[in-house]
Design a protein around this motif. Sequence first.
Motif: not given
Length: 351
Positions: A309-333
């Motif tokens: 689970m990566f922390k997005v903010s104090d209220t927001h978390y998501a379990a995706t490797w796209l949030l890893h600092p080394k992941a490529p930047k991906v645009e939402i659909p």
Amino acid sequence: MENRNKIIEVKNLYVTFNTFAGKVHAVRGVSFDLYKGETLAIVGESGSGKSVTSKSIMGILSKNANIERGEILYDNKDLTKLQDKEFSNIRGSEIGMIFQDPMSSLDPVMKIGKQITEVLRIKHKISKEESKAKAIDLMKAVGIPQAEKRYNQYPFQFSGGMRQRIVIAAALASNPDILICDEPTTALDVTIQAQILELIKDIQREKNLSVMFITHDLGVVANVADRIAVMYAGKIVEYGTTEDIFYNPQHPYTWSLLSSMPDLNTSSEDELFVIPGTPPNMLYPPKGDAFAARNRFAMEIDFEEEPPMFKVSDTHYAATWLLHPKAPKVEIPEILKKRINMQTQKEGVLV
């Protein structure tokens, strides 16, 4: 949330089912909190584990289910350790539940009034006359017209929406602290659905209830929930405030759920987005990120290692490797980006 009194704490919950085909891993390490007076929505496709999670809290899992590990803490008790007799003092009294199909919750050959008064008399030990008066008050409170007359009618004499109101009245009869709503509007048309949602919202505010809302449809909870947990393949893959999930979603599965929702700008000619593939077979939970096979943004690591689970903010978390600092930047659909931009412009929200 202004009031941060934790009323339920689910910690690392694992639930399996023994079947002829083998062991189904329905819930895999789910953790979340429910606070006093808030509405928490748990959202996901059929088979994601959301209803199994709610039934674990109610203590109504089927006989072939096993809570393999984890805790469900309520009122200084771990509900996973209670015997059924101990649970019966909590179920219905302190934790109420509204099911998807009101006809499966109501006895078709028993008058509506009696079904509500039985709850009152069992849970509150009050007289027949007092329980009748309270039942009629509850029927009025949930918007049943001519409650005194309809008290003596049978379920088949009510429409689907009115039957669901009766189920809500019965759930409220014991004055619970927590109300679990398991797909309570699925079988209803859109207009009645909106009325039921508004009714639950009004009751929640009036009684300061903690509400857990189970649904496959994010659109249903947009104006009801304070926080949303998105479930996939037995795990919570993203959670945050309603604003976090709708205006700043981070997990590709959440993107897919939001993209597949019709809105007021969707015309009959528009082709709705469909999530490709099918959910995994939970007899054999996949390695890595369970959504990888359906995710066009999946990387090699998604098939090998489960994301934290990566922390997005104090209220927001998501379990995706796209949030890893080394992941490529991906645009939402694009479909989702347009929708968020239109909504933020309409509401003047800065994200």
